[in-house]
Design a protein around this motif. Structure first.
Motif, PDB file in Angstrom:
ATOM      1  N   LEU A  25       0.453  -8.816   6.981  1.00 21.30           N
ATOM      2  CA  LEU A  25       1.039  -8.589   5.617  1.00 21.30           C
ATOM      3  C   LEU A  25      -0.050  -7.204   5.034  1.00 21.30           C
ATOM      4  O   LEU A  25       0.358  -6.488   4.157  1.00 21.30           O
ATOM      5  CB  LEU A  25       0.957  -9.413   4.598  1.00 21.30           C
ATOM      6  N   ASN A  26      -1.142  -7.481   4.979  1.00 23.02           N
ATOM      7  CA  ASN A  26      -2.305  -6.674   4.675  1.00 23.02           C
ATOM      8  C   ASN A  26      -1.903  -5.285   5.274  1.00 23.02           C
ATOM      9  O   ASN A  26      -2.076  -4.111   4.604  1.00 23.02           O
ATOM     10  CB  ASN A  26      -3.684  -6.988   4.940  1.00 23.02           C
ATOM     11  N   ALA A  27      -1.915  -5.002   6.771  1.00 21.94           N
ATOM     12  CA  ALA A  27      -1.468  -3.862   7.230  1.00 21.94           C
ATOM     13  C   ALA A  27      -0.220  -3.169   6.925  1.00 21.94           C
ATOM     14  O   ALA A  27      -0.103  -2.071   6.748  1.00 21.94           O
ATOM     15  CB  ALA A  27      -1.458  -4.140   8.890  1.00 21.94           C
ATOM     16  N   ALA A  28       0.977  -4.066   6.638  1.00 15.87           N
ATOM     17  CA  ALA A  28       1.995  -3.473   6.175  1.00 15.87           C
ATOM     18  C   ALA A  28       1.862  -2.768   4.736  1.00 15.87           C
ATOM     19  O   ALA A  28       2.414  -1.835   4.376  1.00 15.87           O
ATOM     20  CB  ALA A  28       3.212  -4.615   6.169  1.00 15.87           C
ATOM     21  N   ARG A  29       1.291  -3.487   3.866  1.00 14.42           N
ATOM     22  CA  ARG A  29       0.908  -2.917   2.632  1.00 14.42           C
ATOM     23  C   ARG A  29       0.343  -1.744   2.962  1.00 14.42           C
ATOM     24  O   ARG A  29       0.418  -0.863   1.886  1.00 14.42           O
ATOM     25  CB  ARG A  29       0.096  -4.098   1.867  1.00 14.42           C
ATOM     26  N   ALA A  30      -0.750  -1.620   3.675  1.00 17.54           N
ATOM     27  CA  ALA A  30      -1.621  -0.394   3.668  1.00 17.54           C
ATOM     28  C   ALA A  30      -0.843   0.701   4.435  1.00 17.54           C
ATOM     29  O   ALA A  30      -0.737   1.984   3.783  1.00 17.54           O
ATOM     30  CB  ALA A  30      -2.743  -0.541   4.798  1.00 17.54           C
ATOM     31  N   ASP A  31       0.425   0.404   5.268  1.00 20.99           N
ATOM     32  CA  ASP A  31       1.290   1.546   5.600  1.00 20.99           C
ATOM     33  C   ASP A  31       1.906   1.835   4.452  1.00 20.99           C
ATOM     34  O   ASP A  31       2.691   3.024   4.306  1.00 20.99           O
ATOM     35  CB  ASP A  31       2.169   0.813   6.816  1.00 20.99           C
ATOM     36  N   GLN A  32       2.701   0.759   3.815  1.00 25.92           N
ATOM     37  CA  GLN A  32       3.398   1.348   2.541  1.00 25.92           C
ATOM     38  C   GLN A  32       2.570   1.941   1.697  1.00 25.92           C
ATOM     39  O   GLN A  32       3.207   3.066   1.117  1.00 25.92           O
ATOM     40  CB  GLN A  32       3.769  -0.046   1.963  1.00 25.92           C
ATOM     41  N   GLN A  33       1.403   1.951   1.475  1.00 24.31           N
ATOM     42  CA  GLN A  33       0.559   2.838   0.288  1.00 24.31           C
ATOM     43  C   GLN A  33       0.605   4.245   1.079  1.00 24.31           C
ATOM     44  O   GLN A  33       0.602   5.163   0.389  1.00 24.31           O
ATOM     45  CB  GLN A  33      -0.540   2.096   0.342  1.00 24.31           C
ATOM     46  N   THR A  34       0.245   4.241   2.299  1.00 25.68           N
ATOM     47  CA  THR A  34       0.237   5.411   3.107  1.00 25.68           C
ATOM     48  C   THR A  34       1.578   6.389   3.064  1.00 25.68           C
ATOM     49  O   THR A  34       1.436   7.600   2.755  1.00 25.68           O
ATOM     50  CB  THR A  34      -0.330   5.454   4.455  1.00 25.68           C
ATOM     51  N   SER A  35       2.512   5.857   2.975  1.00 24.84           N
ATOM     52  CA  SER A  35       4.101   6.304   2.845  1.00 24.84           C
ATOM     53  C   SER A  35       4.019   6.816   1.508  1.00 24.84           C
ATOM     54  O   SER A  35       4.596   7.858   1.241  1.00 24.84           O
ATOM     55  CB  SER A  35       5.018   5.292   3.319  1.00 24.84           C
ATOM     56  N   ALA A  36       3.728   6.182   0.646  1.00 26.89           N
ATOM     57  CA  ALA A  36       3.869   6.415  -0.849  1.00 26.89           C
ATOM     58  C   ALA A  36       2.931   7.741  -1.098  1.00 26.89           C
ATOM     59  O   ALA A  36       3.346   8.261  -1.759  1.00 26.89           O
ATOM     60  CB  ALA A  36       3.467   5.024  -1.755  1.00 26.89           C
ATOM     61  N   VAL A  37       1.677   7.663  -0.580  1.00 27.95           N
ATOM     62  CA  VAL A  37       1.141   8.891  -0.677  1.00 27.95           C
ATOM     63  C   VAL A  37       1.662  10.085  -0.124  1.00 27.95           C
ATOM     64  O   VAL A  37       1.520  11.166  -0.619  1.00 27.95           O
ATOM     65  CB  VAL A  37      -0.432   8.481  -0.219  1.00 27.95           C
ATOM     66  N   LYS A  38       2.221  10.085   1.010  1.00 30.78           N
ATOM     67  CA  LYS A  38       2.749  11.170   1.661  1.00 30.78           C
ATOM     68  C   LYS A  38       3.912  11.656   1.005  1.00 30.78           C
ATOM     69  O   LYS A  38       4.398  12.522   0.806  1.00 30.78           O
ATOM     70  CB  LYS A  38       3.093  10.752   3.066  1.00 30.78           C
ATOM     71  N   LEU A  39       4.624  10.585   0.510  1.00 24.43           N
ATOM     72  CA  LEU A  39       5.896  10.808  -0.532  1.00 24.43           C
ATOM     73  C   LEU A  39       5.471  11.593  -1.772  1.00 24.43           C
ATOM     74  O   LEU A  39       6.228  12.373  -2.220  1.00 24.43           O
ATOM     75  CB  LEU A  39       6.523   9.453  -0.901  1.00 24.43           C
TER      76      LEU A  39
END
Length: 390
Positions: free
Chosen positions: A157-171
């Motif tokens: 879950l921590n890794a998924a949240r990190a990926d979600q944050q990375t995707s939000a930054v790229k967006l």
């Protein structure tokens, strides 16, 4: 035969002797006049102070100027300002094609939600296993297995949240906003063109115009006065705008070292510029007020300019003049702050243009010029009366 001698033969000889005597008189008068001292006025060098005001030519610079570049390679979807426009901090400038990044962000968000649901189920299973283990219905190893599953899902879950944050930054990179308020320059892209992270030109350049700074150089000899003034209060400066108005500012920066090649110190002053009359790159004159400086003061008129240096004519006890080299530190209101001569020295103020070192001088009094004019008039009247009598 008797000769009659006339006395007229003696007349020419008498005239020659008289003329010879008349020729010697002007020479004697000339020598006597040449020995006369030159009339001058004098002034005494005294301790005093003058306003310490400096002037320098500087150039207007923007405090902040950035090149707006994309942080990802994508197509320009929209341009939301015009060239040369004043924009606010945070104002949207460009939007890039965000379809791929939006899809990745949605995928990351879904993965996070899925992992969170699995973790909640694993935590409930662990709770049941712990109750059954306390009732001796299952072995402790079953509890350990359930606990390991919970720990694994928490990490996922921590890794998924990190990926979600990375995707939000790229967006977020698909929306380019102004980092500060300023004026935009030339737009180098068009809607539909490809914005590249390694492009040779920026999308646009943003320059802050309020406030601005003026950069200028001061001679190294002014450093002590500048430091002393800065310790007392902010050093105020003013400059002339293109329309002739004066604008006040203050010194905000002094370089940490003197430029060896020029012997100058780099200084920057900040000015408010709400009307944008101070344009980056503009050449302007900056005036600094460093208070007042004490030293030896005398009228600027007393300083003579020679072929190699400036000097004053100092009057000695024998009423003769000596040339004393001096250096003018600064001048204001017809007075000069100098070095090279002692306080209390008497120097020539007026009449020094015809002097030479060693010449004798006489200080004129208030009635000298009037007396001279009266004497000249009396001599002219006497000469006229003599001519009339002849």
């Amino acid at each position: 035969m008797t000769y009659n001698l006339r006395p007229l033969a003696l007349v020419p000889l008498t005239l020659v002797v008289s003329l010879a005597g008349c020729q010697k008189a002007p020479d004697a008068a000339t020598n006597k006049k040449g020995d006369r001292p030159t009339l001058i006025t004098s002034v005494v060098v005294k301790e005093g102070e003058l306003p310490n005001q400096l002037s320098a030519t500087g150039h207007v610079e923007a405090i902040r100027s950035v090149e707006i570049r994309p942080q990802l390679t994508a197509q320009i979807a929209g341009i939301h300002f015009s060239e040369g426009a004043n924009v606010k901090a945070g104002q949207l400038l460009f939007t890039l094609d965000a379809r791929d990044d939006e899809a990745n962000a949605s995928k990351s968000r879904a993965q996070t939600e899925q992992t969170a649901a699995q973790l909640r189920e694993a935590e409930r299973s662990l709770h049941r296993s712990q109750e059954l283990a306390r009732a001796k219905f299952i072995s402790p190893s079953a509890v350990d297995t359930a606990q390991a599953k919970v720990d694994t899902l928490r990490a996922q879950l921590n890794a998924a949240r990190a990926d979600q944050q990375t995707s939000a930054v790229k967006l977020s990179y698909t929306r380019i906003s102004a980092p500060f308020a300023g004026r935009t320059g030339k737009i180098n892209v068009h809607q539909g063109s490809l914005a590249q992270t390694n492009g040779s030109e920026p999308l646009v350049t943003l320059t802050q115009l309020d406030p601005v700074q003026v950069t200028f150089q001061l001679p190294e000899r002014e450093l002590p006065a500048l430091l002393a003034a800065k310790q007392q209060a902010p050093v105020m400066v003013n400059t002339t705008l293109p329309d002739g108005q004066q604008r006040a500012g203050k010194v905000t920066f002094m370089d940490s070292q003197i430029d060896k090649s020029s012997g100058t110190l780099l200084v920057k002053a900040e000015f408010a510029n709400p009307d944008q009359l101070l344009w980056p790159g503009l050449s302007t004159t900056v005036n600094l007020d460093l208070g007042r400086q004490r030293g030896l003061v005398l009228p600027l008129q007393a300083v003579q300019t020679g072929p190699e240096q400036r000097f004053v004519y100092q009057i000695n006890a024998q009423q003769q003049v000596e040339a004393k080299p001096v250096q003018i530190l600064r001048s204001a209101d017809g007075m000069a702050l100098i070095t090279g001569i002692k306080a209390g020295s008497k120097v020539v103020l007026e009449g020094g243009q015809n002097l030479r070192p060693g010449a004798k001088v006489q200080e004129s009094k208030a009635g000298d010029k009037k007396a001279g004019r009266a004497s000249g008039s009396a001599k002219a009247s006497h000469a006229a009366s003599q001519g009339a009598a002849a």
